[in-house]
Motif scaffolding. Structure first.
Motif, PDB file in Angstrom:
ATOM      1  N   GLY A 165       0.773  -1.238   0.000  1.00  0.00           N
ATOM      2  CA  GLY A 165       0.000   0.000   0.000  1.00  0.00           C
ATOM      3  C   GLY A 165       0.800   1.282   0.000  1.00  0.00           C
ATOM      4  O   GLY A 165       0.254   2.349   0.332  1.00  0.00           O
ATOM      5  N   GLY A 166       2.069   1.243  -0.375  1.00  0.00           N
ATOM      6  CA  GLY A 166       2.875   2.453  -0.409  1.00  0.00           C
ATOM      7  C   GLY A 166       2.355   3.462  -1.417  1.00  0.00           C
ATOM      8  O   GLY A 166       1.898   3.087  -2.501  1.00  0.00           O
ATOM      9  N   THR A 167       2.417   4.736  -1.083  1.00  0.00           N
ATOM     10  CA  THR A 167       1.873   5.781  -1.953  1.00  0.00           C
ATOM     11  C   THR A 167       2.922   6.364  -2.890  1.00  0.00           C
ATOM     12  O   THR A 167       2.607   7.242  -3.692  1.00  0.00           O
ATOM     13  CB  THR A 167       1.270   6.919  -1.115  1.00  0.00           C
ATOM     14  OG1 THR A 167       2.270   7.423  -0.220  1.00  0.00           O
ATOM     15  CG2 THR A 167       0.071   6.423  -0.319  1.00  0.00           C
ATOM     16  N   THR A 168       4.162   5.915  -2.786  1.00  0.00           N
ATOM     17  CA  THR A 168       5.214   6.396  -3.684  1.00  0.00           C
ATOM     18  C   THR A 168       5.857   5.206  -4.380  1.00  0.00           C
ATOM     19  O   THR A 168       5.828   4.082  -3.877  1.00  0.00           O
ATOM     20  CB  THR A 168       6.294   7.178  -2.914  1.00  0.00           C
ATOM     21  OG1 THR A 168       6.784   6.367  -1.833  1.00  0.00           O
ATOM     22  CG2 THR A 168       5.727   8.468  -2.348  1.00  0.00           C
ATOM     23  N   ASP A 169       6.453   5.481  -5.510  1.00  0.00           N
ATOM     24  CA  ASP A 169       7.056   4.425  -6.332  1.00  0.00           C
ATOM     25  C   ASP A 169       8.550   4.348  -6.017  1.00  0.00           C
ATOM     26  O   ASP A 169       9.375   4.938  -6.710  1.00  0.00           O
ATOM     27  CB  ASP A 169       6.817   4.709  -7.818  1.00  0.00           C
ATOM     28  CG  ASP A 169       7.281   3.562  -8.709  1.00  0.00           C
ATOM     29  OD1 ASP A 169       7.484   2.454  -8.170  1.00  0.00           O
ATOM     30  OD2 ASP A 169       7.445   3.782  -9.924  1.00  0.00           O
ATOM     31  N   VAL A 170       8.869   3.619  -4.978  1.00  0.00           N
ATOM     32  CA  VAL A 170      10.264   3.437  -4.565  1.00  0.00           C
ATOM     33  C   VAL A 170      10.582   1.954  -4.633  1.00  0.00           C
ATOM     34  O   VAL A 170       9.778   1.132  -4.169  1.00  0.00           O
ATOM     35  CB  VAL A 170      10.486   3.959  -3.133  1.00  0.00           C
ATOM     36  CG1 VAL A 170      11.931   3.733  -2.696  1.00  0.00           C
ATOM     37  CG2 VAL A 170      10.132   5.434  -3.044  1.00  0.00           C
ATOM     38  N   PRO A 171      11.727   1.562  -5.215  1.00  0.00           N
ATOM     39  CA  PRO A 171      12.076   0.139  -5.300  1.00  0.00           C
ATOM     40  C   PRO A 171      12.026  -0.528  -3.932  1.00  0.00           C
ATOM     41  O   PRO A 171      12.610  -0.046  -2.958  1.00  0.00           O
ATOM     42  CB  PRO A 171      13.496   0.166  -5.862  1.00  0.00           C
ATOM     43  CG  PRO A 171      13.572   1.436  -6.643  1.00  0.00           C
ATOM     44  CD  PRO A 171      12.740   2.418  -5.867  1.00  0.00           C
ATOM     45  N   LEU A 172      11.323  -1.649  -3.866  1.00  0.00           N
ATOM     46  CA  LEU A 172      11.116  -2.328  -2.590  1.00  0.00           C
ATOM     47  C   LEU A 172      12.435  -2.783  -1.971  1.00  0.00           C
ATOM     48  O   LEU A 172      12.602  -2.734  -0.742  1.00  0.00           O
ATOM     49  CB  LEU A 172      10.197  -3.530  -2.801  1.00  0.00           C
ATOM     50  CG  LEU A 172       9.733  -4.253  -1.534  1.00  0.00           C
ATOM     51  CD1 LEU A 172       8.952  -3.307  -0.632  1.00  0.00           C
ATOM     52  CD2 LEU A 172       8.881  -5.462  -1.908  1.00  0.00           C
ATOM     53  N   GLY A 173      13.364  -3.212  -2.806  1.00  0.00           N
ATOM     54  CA  GLY A 173      14.663  -3.654  -2.285  1.00  0.00           C
ATOM     55  C   GLY A 173      15.390  -2.552  -1.548  1.00  0.00           C
ATOM     56  O   GLY A 173      16.019  -2.797  -0.506  1.00  0.00           O
ATOM     57  N   GLY A 281      12.538   8.838  -0.507  1.00  0.00           N
ATOM     58  CA  GLY A 281      11.391   9.475  -1.136  1.00  0.00           C
ATOM     59  C   GLY A 281      10.048   8.894  -0.732  1.00  0.00           C
ATOM     60  O   GLY A 281       9.028   9.188  -1.375  1.00  0.00           O
ATOM     61  N   ILE A 282      10.026   8.119   0.336  1.00  0.00           N
ATOM     62  CA  ILE A 282       8.755   7.548   0.799  1.00  0.00           C
ATOM     63  C   ILE A 282       7.815   8.640   1.296  1.00  0.00           C
ATOM     64  O   ILE A 282       6.589   8.497   1.257  1.00  0.00           O
ATOM     65  CB  ILE A 282       9.023   6.519   1.922  1.00  0.00           C
ATOM     66  CG1 ILE A 282       9.836   5.347   1.375  1.00  0.00           C
ATOM     67  CG2 ILE A 282       7.722   5.996   2.528  1.00  0.00           C
ATOM     68  CD1 ILE A 282      10.248   4.343   2.432  1.00  0.00           C
ATOM     69  N   ASP A 283       8.383   9.739   1.753  1.00  0.00           N
ATOM     70  CA  ASP A 283       7.573  10.798   2.378  1.00  0.00           C
ATOM     71  C   ASP A 283       7.038  11.837   1.397  1.00  0.00           C
ATOM     72  O   ASP A 283       6.532  12.883   1.813  1.00  0.00           O
ATOM     73  CB  ASP A 283       8.387  11.495   3.465  1.00  0.00           C
ATOM     74  CG  ASP A 283       9.643  12.172   2.911  1.00  0.00           C
ATOM     75  OD1 ASP A 283       9.938  11.993   1.711  1.00  0.00           O
ATOM     76  OD2 ASP A 283      10.325  12.871   3.675  1.00  0.00           O
ATOM     77  N   GLU A 284       7.117  11.564   0.104  1.00  0.00           N
ATOM     78  CA  GLU A 284       6.690  12.555  -0.887  1.00  0.00           C
ATOM     79  C   GLU A 284       5.214  12.926  -0.743  1.00  0.00           C
ATOM     80  O   GLU A 284       4.810  14.050  -1.037  1.00  0.00           O
ATOM     81  CB  GLU A 284       6.956  12.028  -2.301  1.00  0.00           C
ATOM     82  CG  GLU A 284       8.438  11.993  -2.676  1.00  0.00           C
ATOM     83  CD  GLU A 284       8.649  11.485  -4.085  1.00  0.00           C
ATOM     84  OE1 GLU A 284       7.632  11.197  -4.770  1.00  0.00           O
ATOM     85  OE2 GLU A 284       9.810  11.373  -4.519  1.00  0.00           O
ATOM     86  N   LYS A 285       4.399  11.985  -0.304  1.00  0.00           N
ATOM     87  CA  LYS A 285       2.968  12.240  -0.175  1.00  0.00           C
ATOM     88  C   LYS A 285       2.516  12.260   1.286  1.00  0.00           C
ATOM     89  O   LYS A 285       1.333  12.049   1.570  1.00  0.00           O
ATOM     90  CB  LYS A 285       2.177  11.190  -0.957  1.00  0.00           C
ATOM     91  CG  LYS A 285       2.438  11.250  -2.465  1.00  0.00           C
ATOM     92  CD  LYS A 285       1.551  10.276  -3.230  1.00  0.00           C
ATOM     93  CE  LYS A 285       1.803  10.381  -4.735  1.00  0.00           C
ATOM     94  NZ  LYS A 285       0.950   9.428  -5.490  1.00  0.00           N
ATOM     95  N   ALA A 286       3.459  12.521   2.165  1.00  0.00           N
ATOM     96  CA  ALA A 286       3.101  12.624   3.585  1.00  0.00           C
ATOM     97  C   ALA A 286       2.120  13.766   3.799  1.00  0.00           C
ATOM     98  O   ALA A 286       2.217  14.817   3.155  1.00  0.00           O
ATOM     99  CB  ALA A 286       4.350  12.840   4.430  1.00  0.00           C
ATOM    100  N   GLN A 287       1.176  13.567   4.699  1.00  0.00           N
ATOM    101  CA  GLN A 287       0.150  14.565   4.965  1.00  0.00           C
ATOM    102  C   GLN A 287       0.347  15.187   6.339  1.00  0.00           C
ATOM    103  O   GLN A 287       0.887  14.562   7.240  1.00  0.00           O
ATOM    104  CB  GLN A 287      -1.239  13.908   4.896  1.00  0.00           C
ATOM    105  CG  GLN A 287      -1.540  13.273   3.551  1.00  0.00           C
ATOM    106  CD  GLN A 287      -2.818  12.446   3.588  1.00  0.00           C
ATOM    107  OE1 GLN A 287      -3.534  12.422   4.578  1.00  0.00           O
ATOM    108  NE2 GLN A 287      -3.117  11.763   2.487  1.00  0.00           N
ATOM    109  N   GLU A 288      -0.115  16.425   6.460  1.00  0.00           N
ATOM    110  CA  GLU A 288      -0.041  17.083   7.760  1.00  0.00           C
ATOM    111  C   GLU A 288      -0.926  16.341   8.752  1.00  0.00           C
ATOM    112  O   GLU A 288      -2.017  15.881   8.421  1.00  0.00           O
ATOM    113  CB  GLU A 288      -0.495  18.542   7.662  1.00  0.00           C
ATOM    114  CG  GLU A 288      -0.328  19.305   8.976  1.00  0.00           C
ATOM    115  CD  GLU A 288      -0.744  20.766   8.835  1.00  0.00           C
ATOM    116  OE1 GLU A 288      -0.430  21.549   9.737  1.00  0.00           O
ATOM    117  OE2 GLU A 288      -1.386  21.103   7.823  1.00  0.00           O
ATOM    118  N   HIS A 289      -0.442  16.241   9.973  1.00  0.00           N
ATOM    119  CA  HIS A 289      -1.176  15.510  10.997  1.00  0.00           C
ATOM    120  C   HIS A 289      -2.492  16.205  11.315  1.00  0.00           C
ATOM    121  O   HIS A 289      -2.582  17.433  11.346  1.00  0.00           O
ATOM    122  CB  HIS A 289      -0.332  15.390  12.269  1.00  0.00           C
ATOM    123  CG  HIS A 289      -0.771  14.288  13.175  1.00  0.00           C
ATOM    124  ND1 HIS A 289      -1.868  14.394  14.004  1.00  0.00           N
ATOM    125  CD2 HIS A 289      -0.258  13.048  13.386  1.00  0.00           C
ATOM    126  CE1 HIS A 289      -2.005  13.268  14.678  1.00  0.00           C
ATOM    127  NE2 HIS A 289      -1.046  12.433  14.330  1.00  0.00           N
TER     128      HIS A 289
END
Length: 348
Positions: A165-173, A281-289
């Motif tokens: 369910g990741g919201t960014t396209d980062v290689p899983l490895g 780059g996992i946090d590219e779509k992080a939302q404000e709390h």
């Protein structure tokens, strides 16, 4: 390793929420058998202590810090079912009051930081205590290993959740390597804190350590030059009637000192997940709390400019609220026990 909103998509977050709710429901039932007259008051204290120690980020690598997850510590001290509830209470307080860990990601965090760490740590702890000599030293060693393994296990679990369910396209490895690598280092700190705490409680009140009950080796007597088991009458008197007030007061004082004073000196570097998220780059779509405007957001009291006072006061408030909510939950759970569960809890 508090996952914020936006890292995991809504469908997977919802599924994780269902899993977490199911785990909490099972734990509520299981905890009724674990919470005895002496241990029920300590469960809320364990939650507050974990809250306090989680404020103490420690450096693990250049620009990266870590903090206690607490699943192993809670499970060993008060039992696996109660341990899941302890971590759930802590995460709820952190998310609602301190804007730490997303509210839509609460299910992800409970599943990852609560269920996974408790299950892995307690299973490993019980396995080790069955093969090691039945001594307090062995229990402390087992707690060290269990805590050490539980942290990278949680990192693996996050990676699997992110894979689905990741919201960014980062290689899983890349995510897997970075998460496990840094959390192995964090696991060392977790293991040291857990072993030190468990060892301390074992030294003063071994009867209060759920995972170590029945581990004490039988009393030995030397007869005709050989060591033999002592008769039951020669064994130490039971400690069931001893009060837990001194332990409770000492534990609460320690939690207040850690959260109110020592936390000021904690590392300001991002923790393992934050660092990996920023680097990969996992946090590219992080939302404000959702509670970013809370008076206690980011572990500070709004409108108090002195950082030491603001952070310390927030920590003390957090400890107080957590011990109050946790104690209330565990008191209610204990009150709902059946007669059979009552006998089981008081017998252990």
């Amino acid at each position: 390793m508090h996952v914020p909103d936006g890292f995991i998509n809504a469908p997977v977050s919802a599924v994780a929420g269902v899993v977490a709710a199911g785990a909490v429901a099972v734990s509520l039932r299981g905890a009724r058998k674990e919470l005895g007259e002496r241990t029920a008051p300590l469960a809320g204290l364990v939650a507050a202590f974990i809250f306090a120690v989680q404020m103490l980020n420690f450096p693990v690598a250049a620009g990266t810090s870590g903090h206690l997850l607490g699943g192993a510590l809670a499970a060993i001290l008060v039992g696996p079912y109660t341990g899941v509830l302890c971590i759930a209470v802590v995460l709820l307080m952190q998310g609602v009051l301190f804007a730490d860990g997303g509210l839509t990601a609460l299910g992800v965090n409970i599943t990852d930081m609560g269920v996974v760490t408790v299950v892995v740590a307690y299973a490993l702890f019980r396995g080790l205590t069955r093969v090691l000599p039945p001594t307090r030293r062995s229990a402390t060693i087992a707690s060290f290993v269990a805590a050490l393994v539980s942290v990278p296990a949680a990192a693996v679990a996050f990676t699997l959740i992110y894979a689905v369910g990741g919201t960014t396209d980062v290689p899983l490895g890349n995510v897997f390597t970075a998460m496990v690598g840094v959390h192995v280092l964090i696991g060392i700190g977790e293991a040291l804190i857990t072993a030190l705490t468990v060892g301390t409680v074992l030294a003063v009140r071994p009867d209060l350590v759920h995972g170590a009950r029945g581990l004490s080796a039988p009393l030995k007597l030397r007869v005709d030059g050989e060591l033999v088991d002592a008769p039951a009458a020669a064994a130490p008197a039971p400690v069931a009637a001893r009060s837990t007030r001194a332990v409770w007061a000492a534990g609460l004082a320690a939690a207040v000192v850690l959260a109110g004073f020592v936390s000021f000196y904690a590392s300001a570097s991002p923790d393992g997940l934050e660092k990996v998220a920023a680097d990969k780059g996992i946090d590219e779509k992080a939302q404000e709390h959702h509670t970013a405007d809370s008076p206690l957001a980011d572990y500070g009291v709004k409108d108090i400019s002195n950082a030491r006072i603001s952070g310390g006061l927030a920590g003390v408030i957090g400890v107080g609220v957590t011990v109050a909510v946790g104690s209330g939950v565990f008191w209610a759970v204990r009150k709902r026990r059946t007669p059979d569960e009552h006998r089981t809890a008081e017998a252990v």
